[in-house]
Design a protein around this motif. Structure first.
Motif, PDB file in Angstrom:
ATOM      1  N   ARG A  24     -29.759  35.817 -32.962  1.00  0.00           N
ATOM      2  CA  ARG A  24     -29.972  37.241 -32.736  1.00  0.00           C
ATOM      3  C   ARG A  24     -30.271  37.886 -34.086  1.00  0.00           C
ATOM      4  NH1 ARG A  24     -28.961  34.957 -28.628  1.00  0.00           N
ATOM      5  NH2 ARG A  24     -28.086  35.798 -26.707  1.00  0.00           N
ATOM      6  N   ASP A  79     -23.430  45.570 -28.641  1.00  0.00           N
ATOM      7  CA  ASP A  79     -24.020  44.470 -27.887  1.00  0.00           C
ATOM      8  C   ASP A  79     -25.245  44.042 -28.695  1.00  0.00           C
ATOM      9  OD1 ASP A  79     -25.762  43.039 -26.185  1.00  0.00           O
ATOM     10  OD2 ASP A  79     -25.205  44.204 -24.422  1.00  0.00           O
ATOM     11  N   ASP A 112     -27.575  42.054 -27.905  1.00  0.00           N
ATOM     12  CA  ASP A 112     -28.779  41.871 -27.096  1.00  0.00           C
ATOM     13  C   ASP A 112     -29.509  43.189 -26.868  1.00  0.00           C
ATOM     14  OD1 ASP A 112     -28.557  39.112 -26.833  1.00  0.00           O
ATOM     15  OD2 ASP A 112     -27.381  39.248 -24.993  1.00  0.00           O
ATOM     16  N   SER A 113     -28.765  44.288 -26.785  1.00  0.00           N
ATOM     17  CA  SER A 113     -29.392  45.582 -26.494  1.00  0.00           C
ATOM     18  C   SER A 113     -29.266  46.595 -27.630  1.00  0.00           C
ATOM     19  CB  SER A 113     -28.765  46.193 -25.238  1.00  0.00           C
ATOM     20  OG  SER A 113     -27.426  46.588 -25.497  1.00  0.00           O
ATOM     21  N   ALA A 159     -26.683  48.481 -27.886  1.00  0.00           N
ATOM     22  CA  ALA A 159     -25.812  49.538 -27.353  1.00  0.00           C
ATOM     23  C   ALA A 159     -24.421  49.465 -27.980  1.00  0.00           C
ATOM     24  CB  ALA A 159     -25.703  49.404 -25.837  1.00  0.00           C
ATOM     25  N   ARG A 179     -37.331  46.124 -31.271  1.00  0.00           N
ATOM     26  CA  ARG A 179     -37.792  46.439 -29.909  1.00  0.00           C
ATOM     27  C   ARG A 179     -37.914  47.948 -29.788  1.00  0.00           C
ATOM     28  NH1 ARG A 179     -33.174  43.007 -27.185  1.00  0.00           N
ATOM     29  NH2 ARG A 179     -33.849  40.962 -27.885  1.00  0.00           N
ATOM     30  N   ARG A 208     -34.456  49.936 -25.763  1.00  0.00           N
ATOM     31  CA  ARG A 208     -33.173  49.251 -25.651  1.00  0.00           C
ATOM     32  C   ARG A 208     -32.763  49.208 -24.208  1.00  0.00           C
ATOM     33  NH1 ARG A 208     -31.657  52.672 -30.107  1.00  0.00           N
ATOM     34  NH2 ARG A 208     -31.634  51.448 -31.991  1.00  0.00           N
ATOM     35  N   ALA A 209     -32.160  48.101 -23.799  1.00  0.00           N
ATOM     36  CA  ALA A 209     -31.606  48.017 -22.436  1.00  0.00           C
ATOM     37  C   ALA A 209     -30.498  49.052 -22.310  1.00  0.00           C
ATOM     38  CB  ALA A 209     -31.073  46.622 -22.174  1.00  0.00           C
ATOM     39  N   GLY A 210     -30.476  49.739 -21.212  1.00  0.00           N
ATOM     40  CA  GLY A 210     -29.418  50.716 -20.972  1.00  0.00           C
ATOM     41  C   GLY A 210     -29.630  52.052 -21.667  1.00  0.00           C
ATOM     42  N   SER A 211     -30.729  52.213 -22.392  1.00  0.00           N
ATOM     43  CA  SER A 211     -30.972  53.474 -23.096  1.00  0.00           C
ATOM     44  C   SER A 211     -31.661  54.463 -22.209  1.00  0.00           C
ATOM     45  CB  SER A 211     -31.837  53.236 -24.331  1.00  0.00           C
ATOM     46  OG  SER A 211     -31.155  52.447 -25.252  1.00  0.00           O
TER      47      SER A 211
END
Length: 127
Positions: free
Chosen positions: A42, A85, A87-88, A90, A121, A124-127
């Motif tokens: 990562r 996290d 991965d994201s 967050a 990126r 972001r996931a969840g953004s």
């Protein structure tokens, strides 16, 4: 230009110790690169958004159960102990402060080499 051409070779996978980070310079951008216990990698911004110091490569890699059985890899700041996290990007624990997410860069291992995207990126996931 295709995605493969935009990835930057930063080091050999064997140069990274599991659960430890290393800093890398991608142009004028510092990133923290981590090798997970499973051999995955990562990459996130090196700058800690809470302190402003470039120290996230010295953070603690762990994991967190999101409560639904999903376990995500995490990074804990070495300074004020916020948790993200990886991965994201967050914030999972802002340690009493405001939520300041971190940038995540795509990273992969190819033929034993760690490759990182030079730009984070955009979503972001969840953004």
């Amino acid at each position: 230009m295709n995605e493969e051409a935009t990835m930057i070779d930063v080091c050999a996978l064997e140069d990274l110790l599991p659960e430890r980070g290393a800093a890398a310079l991608l142009g004028d951008r510092q990133v923290a690169v981590f090798r997970l216990e499973d051999g995955g990698v990562r990459a996130v911004q090196q700058r800690d958004p809470y302190s402003g110091a470039n120290v996230l490569a010295r953070g603690i890699i762990g994991s967190h159960d999101l409560g639904d059985g999903t376990v995500v890899p995490t990074l804990t700041s070495p300074l004020y102990k916020q948790v993200w996290d990886v991965d994201s990007g967050a914030v999972l624990d802002a340690a009493g402060g405001e939520d300041l997410p971190i940038d995540v860069h795509d990273a992969e291992v190819r033929e034993g080499r760690v490759l990182v995207a030079p730009a984070p990126r955009t979503v972001r996931a969840g953004s």
